[in-house]
Scaffold this motif. Structure first.
Motif, PDB file in Angstrom:
ATOM      1  N   VAL A 254       6.353  -4.364 -26.774  1.00 35.73           N
ATOM      2  CA  VAL A 254       5.308  -4.152 -27.777  1.00 35.73           C
ATOM      3  C   VAL A 254       4.304  -3.144 -27.229  1.00 35.73           C
TER       4      VAL A 254
ATOM      5  N   GLU B  76      13.140  -0.237 -34.603  1.00 39.17           N
ATOM      6  CA  GLU B  76      11.791  -0.045 -34.091  1.00 39.17           C
ATOM      7  C   GLU B  76      10.883   0.142 -35.296  1.00 39.17           C
TER       8      GLU B  76
ATOM      9  N   VAL C 111      11.388 -10.127 -30.933  1.00 37.90           N
ATOM     10  CA  VAL C 111      10.492  -9.050 -30.521  1.00 37.90           C
ATOM     11  C   VAL C 111      10.785  -8.669 -29.074  1.00 37.90           C
TER      12      VAL C 111
ATOM     13  N   TYR D 160       0.745  -1.952 -28.036  1.00 33.02           N
ATOM     14  CA  TYR D 160      -0.373  -2.400 -28.854  1.00 33.02           C
ATOM     15  C   TYR D 160      -1.297  -1.268 -29.299  1.00 33.02           C
TER      16      TYR D 160
ATOM     17  N   PRO E 292       5.895 -10.290 -27.009  1.00 36.63           N
ATOM     18  CA  PRO E 292       7.296 -10.151 -26.613  1.00 36.63           C
ATOM     19  C   PRO E 292       7.966 -11.515 -26.582  1.00 36.63           C
TER      20      PRO E 292
ATOM     21  N   VAL F 159       6.728  -1.826 -32.240  1.00 41.33           N
ATOM     22  CA  VAL F 159       7.495  -2.973 -31.763  1.00 41.33           C
ATOM     23  C   VAL F 159       8.984  -2.657 -31.841  1.00 41.33           C
TER      24      VAL F 159
END
Length: 965
Positions: free
Chosen positions: A589, A554, A586, A591, A566, A601
């Motif tokens: 996520v 992470e 990924v 943001y 993603p 992420v």
């Protein structure tokens, strides 16, 4: 005394009319089962009446009887009206007074046809208990037991909202197959059509690769044809082999001016002739956008060429040939090489890959295989359906992403059949589908649209965004150990014949051995899968991930990652963790928000990049990875770009291609054993005239090799061998080759065929662009590059200007420092502004070597002209027909003595032929004729020369006429 008769068995039959609601609207009813036994099987696609007569389905009258009667199928159309007879049974008189039950598929079970009113049907029950006639007021369900057995109805429904052609997915055969694609690379394929072909081929090959990975024996070939052919063949292919074939296809260019069907068909014949005879299923897909034309032959009639190709097809035992036209309405000639008339010759669009993908899938899989729904279509309709779905407006979905996923899933043969009962949420239902197909569904922050993305290896690791300590903080890092991995997966799937669960088991024997022979098992319930081969494929897919010691972490990124999505893939370069360009996928996520602007992420190592990743043991205090330190380029030279290459470079960069004299562009050819590209470091001039050094461009390295044998002067060379060829550069036909040290003496060539079966020898077109086909000696250095390679300084420079650069080699370990890079200098020429030399020049019909002209009073010369302004879409070969020259461009013939001194010149020739009087040669026995072009005081960069023999005698033709002429 006779024995008395035995008592007759009493039979109790249970009859009942019933109106059964099945599901939401459907496209077809395929079967009805009662008590887990099939009572009827068919394919009803409209409102109709079905007759069922299975009185012994459960053992007959002595046991539990069977089923018999009539079923009125009502598929629930928007204008459906209930038949009057059924409405009467419901006490509503006529259908006009009764609900139509629109929107739902219902079945009305009765003992008599609905049109028969309320009367019964006369049925003989047989001699077991005597013969009698009975009235059946309702459907006969069972005998001797008062319990109604379970009823199941098989239905098929294609999801709506996306491309209907691929809403249903058909499964494939498990038998060994030999598959060949013959793809047209003529000039008319360039642009959108070629891009569409490549996209469709990638999708189709992905499905073939997935099938190959389940153990199906597949021999695969792709043949490209135009004026010549090249091919790639993989026998007993696995998924990696098929990926190599796809890479080969993606590297093709459409440069040929011809569509010679024979080239493609003959190469296909070579493939099938060498195929093991046990492979009986043989498929040829012949894909073209034009009528057949010949090359290098007197045969020009398209019908004759197509017929010769058809003759070659007829000699291929057991091959099913499918002709497919791309935006070509006339199928006359393609039909000659199509021996599968049942499907005709499909005409597909050149702007979308769907039609081509569907045409190939139809041929490989057919309509007679049970169809499943395309998962992308299912998800899309679940999201948009206004009646039972989430009801989202279509404008809130990224439809293009769903369409792209649908194409891939259709080509992979990954179809699902399942039902939603509203006992669960739409979100959970969609989540189940996503688990089956390995995808992610998310709102794209770039567009605000709900987006579907499949988790596939459809990326170039060299182009991925990099995450490193400069732009991220690592919050957590883990890597599975060998003791934590799974080496066996048991997949549960649904058998469509019985509707019962079945299982397949897949194992990773290498992982089992690594774990001391201990089986570590996990299970997957893919209940929507209805084919054993697909269940096996999905099990292998999941096992590949479960049995690999993948890393996960992470990270917290700065706002430069605001658009990370993603399902995206990135490269992780983290020295402390031993990650050097490791490809990671990924996950979720976060943001952030205004108070916490960082991006958080979750990442997991991507299985598709697992073999690409590079690992080192974690260092103590500094990263000392396996990547080699950057070193100066092994070899390099500066060239002035020809007009064609300058136009390609500026077009790719989005710049204007209008370049006026004296403006020119510099290119750099460089090779390196350690770098993957290099920065072109040079001087930038400021408005006040001062300069400073900076990176002018990032360029690609070219490959380098040497000629294994002498190369003669000729228009096309066959069987050319190179020593030290870099296979990553010379991947296939279409590679550009340059020989020479200066603009005015180099030869530009193109690889048009690679004979892999002959040690990789090459067929070359010679003397391209503004060069001529010179002779070269064994051991001469050869440069190799793709036509789209980045080798240019995009700044406009000047004719006669001397430029200097430093080449800063780039590796994963860093970039070469300018202080240690040597200076590379070169002087530019007016090359892109010079008229193109005459081509296909001949003397008395001969284009190379020395021509015997003894006894002629005039020497006939001929040539073809070229135009640098119009040769901007494709590279013309030496022998192609004349192109109208530039305004004011003329041809000059220069007469030379054996020492190279000029004897005479003929200038200002506007045609394409000229007869030279022998008297101009001043009585010489031997001479040379030089063909060049002139325009506005400029002469062509190069000129072609042909020798002429004018007199016999000692020293001229010794032995023919000794002592004199």
């Amino acid at each position: 005394m006779g024995k008395g008769g035995s008592a007759k068995q009493e039979v109790n039959e249970y009859n009942m009319s019933m109106h059964l609601g099945v599901c939401w609207r459907a496209d077809a009813i395929t079967h009805i089962t009662v008590g887990d036994k099939v009572a009827w099987r068919g394919n009803v696609q409209s409102n109709t009446q079905i007759s069922i007569s299975q009185p012994n389905l459960f053992g007959g009258p002595k046991k539990e009887g069977g089923v018999r009667g009539y079923v009125t199928a009502l598929l629930g159309g928007v204008d459906q009206v209930l038949p009057d007879a059924l409405a009467a049974r419901l006490g509503r008189g006529t259908g006009a007074n009764c609900p139509g039950f629109r929107g739902a598929l219902t079945l009305f079970f009765t003992g008599t046809p609905p049109a028969g009113g309320s009367g019964g049907v006369q049925t003989s029950l047989g001699s077991i208990f005597g013969t009698r006639s009975v009235q059946r007021p309702g459907f006969y369900w069972v005998a001797n037991t008062p319990y109604l057995k379970n009823i199941e109805v098989g239905v098929r429904r294609a999801p709506v909202g996306l491309n209907p052609d691929i809403a249903l997915v058909y499964g494939g055969s498990r038998t060994p197959r030999a598959i060949c694609f013959a793809i047209d690379l003529s000039g008319s394929m360039d642009g959108e059509r070629l891009a569409t072909l490549k996209s469709a081929m990638s999708t189709v090959l992905a499905a073939i690769g997935a099938t190959a990975d389940t153990g199906v024996i597949i021999d695969l070939a792709v043949v490209s044809f135009g004026r010549a052919s090249s091919s790639i063949i993989r026998r007993g292919a696995n998924g990696l082999d098929v990926a190599e074939v796809d890479s080969w296809v993606q590297s093709r260019n459409a440069t040929a001016s011809n569509t010679d069907f024979r080239e493609g068909m003959n190469s296909a014949k070579v493939f099938f002739d060498a195929t093991d005879q046990v492979i009986e299923e043989r498929y040829l897909f012949f894909i073209t956008d034009g009528e057949p034309t010949g090359y290098g032959t007197a045969v020009t009639d398209p019908g004759t060429i197509a017929q010769e190709a058809a003759t070659a097809l007829a000699e291929m035992a057991g091959v099913q040939s499918f002709g497919i036209n791309i935006e070509l309405a006339d199928t006359t000639y393609t039909a000659l090489i199509d021996n599968t008339p049942s499907d005709g010759v499909p005409i597909v669009e050149g702007s979308t890959p769907d039609g081509l993908v569907n045409a190939v899938n139809k041929a490989l899989f057919g309509d007679n295989v049970t169809a499943d729904a395309n998962p992308a279509h299912i998800i899309y309709e679940c999201c948009t359906n206004q009646e039972w779905g989430m009801g989202s407006p279509e404008t809130l979905l990224d439809k293009a992403s769903f369409e792209a996923a649908a194409i891939t899933l259709n080509a992979e043969g990954l179809g699902l059949s399942l039902r939603w009962t509203q006992q669960d949420t739409i979100e959970n239902f969609v989540s189940e589908i996503i688990d089956h197909v390995q995808a992610t569904l998310f709102v794209n922050p770039r567009t605000g649209l709900l987006t579907l993305k499949l988790i596939r290896g459809d990326y170039d690791p060299d182009t991925l965004r990099e995450i490193n300590p400069d732009n991220a903080d690592m919050l957590d890092f883990q890597r599975k150990g060998w003791g934590e991995i799974t080496n066996e997966i048991v997949v549960t799937w649904t058998n469509p014949e019985t509707e019962q669960d079945e299982t397949v088991v897949v194992q990773d024997n290498g992982a089992i051995a690594a774990q001391g022979g201990r089986i570590i098992s996990a299970s997957r319930n893919y209940y929507a899968v209805r084919r054993a081969d697909l269940a096996t494929r999905l099990g292998l897919r999941d096992l590949r991930v479960a049995s690999a010691p993948l890393a996960s972490c992470e990270v917290e990124l700065d706002r430069s990652a605001w658009d990370l999505l993603p399902g995206d893939v990135v490269r992780m370069a983290w020295p402390e963790r031993g990650l050097a360009g490791t490809v990671m996928r990924v996950g979720p996520v976060d943001y952030g928000n205004l108070s916490s602007p960082s991006i958080r992420v979750s990442l997991v190592e991507d299985i598709f990049g697992f073999t690409i990743a590079e690992y080192e043991a974690p260092p103590g205090s500094a990263w000392d990875g396996d990547d080699e330190e950057p070193e100066p380029a092994d070899d390099a030279r500066i060239i002035t770009l020809p007009a064609f290459l300058a136009g390609v470079a500026r077009t790719d960069a989005g710049l204007s291609t209008d370049v006026d004299y004296p403006e020119v562009m510099a290119g750099v050819l460089a090779s390196s054993d350690v770098g993957y590209n290099f920065d072109l470091w040079g001087a930038t001039v400021q408005p006040d005239g001062s300069t400073f050094d900076e990176v002018q461009a990032t360029c690609s390295f070219a490959g380098q090799a040497v000629l294994a044998l002498d190369l003669a002067s000729e228009a096309r060379s066959l069987g050319v061998s190179l020593v030290g060829t870099p296979t990553n550069v010379l991947a296939a036909a279409g590679t550009v080759m340059l020989i020479g040290n200066n603009d005015d003496d180099e030869t530009i060539m193109e690889v048009v065929f690679i004979a892999e079966e002959d040690g990789g020898t090459l067929t070359l077109e010679r003397g391209l662009l503004d060069t001529v086909p010179r002779a070269w000696a064994q051991g001469t250095k050869v440069w190799l590059l793709d036509i789209d390679s980045d080798i240019s300084d995009l700044d406009l420079l000047s004719d006669g200007e001397t430029v200097s650069y430093k080449l800063l080699t780039r590796t994963f370990a860093g970039v070469l420092a300018p202080a240690v890079a040597p200076v590379l200098s070169g002087t530019l020429t007016a090359r892109p502004h010079l008229p193109l030399r005459p081509v296909n020049a001949t003397v008395a019909g001969i284009g190379f070597g020395e021509v015997d002209c003894v006894g002629l009073s005039t020497i006939p010369c001929a040539w073809a002209t070229r135009n640098r302004l119009t040769e901007d879409a494709r590279i013309l070969t030496w022998t192609e027909d004349s192109i109208d020259p530039e305004d004011g461009q003329t041809t000059t013939l220069t007469l030379l003595d054996p020492a190279g001194n000029i004897i005479d010149t003929v200038t200002g020739i506007e045609g394409v032929s000229y007869d030279i009087p022998v008297g101009l040669f001043a009585g010489l026995g031997r001479a040379r004729i030089r063909f060049s072009a002139e325009r506005d005081g400029f002469s062509s960069l190069q000129a072609h020369e042909i020798g002429v023999l004018l007199e016999n005698g000692y020293g001229y033709s010794y032995g023919n006429n000794y002592g004199g002429a």
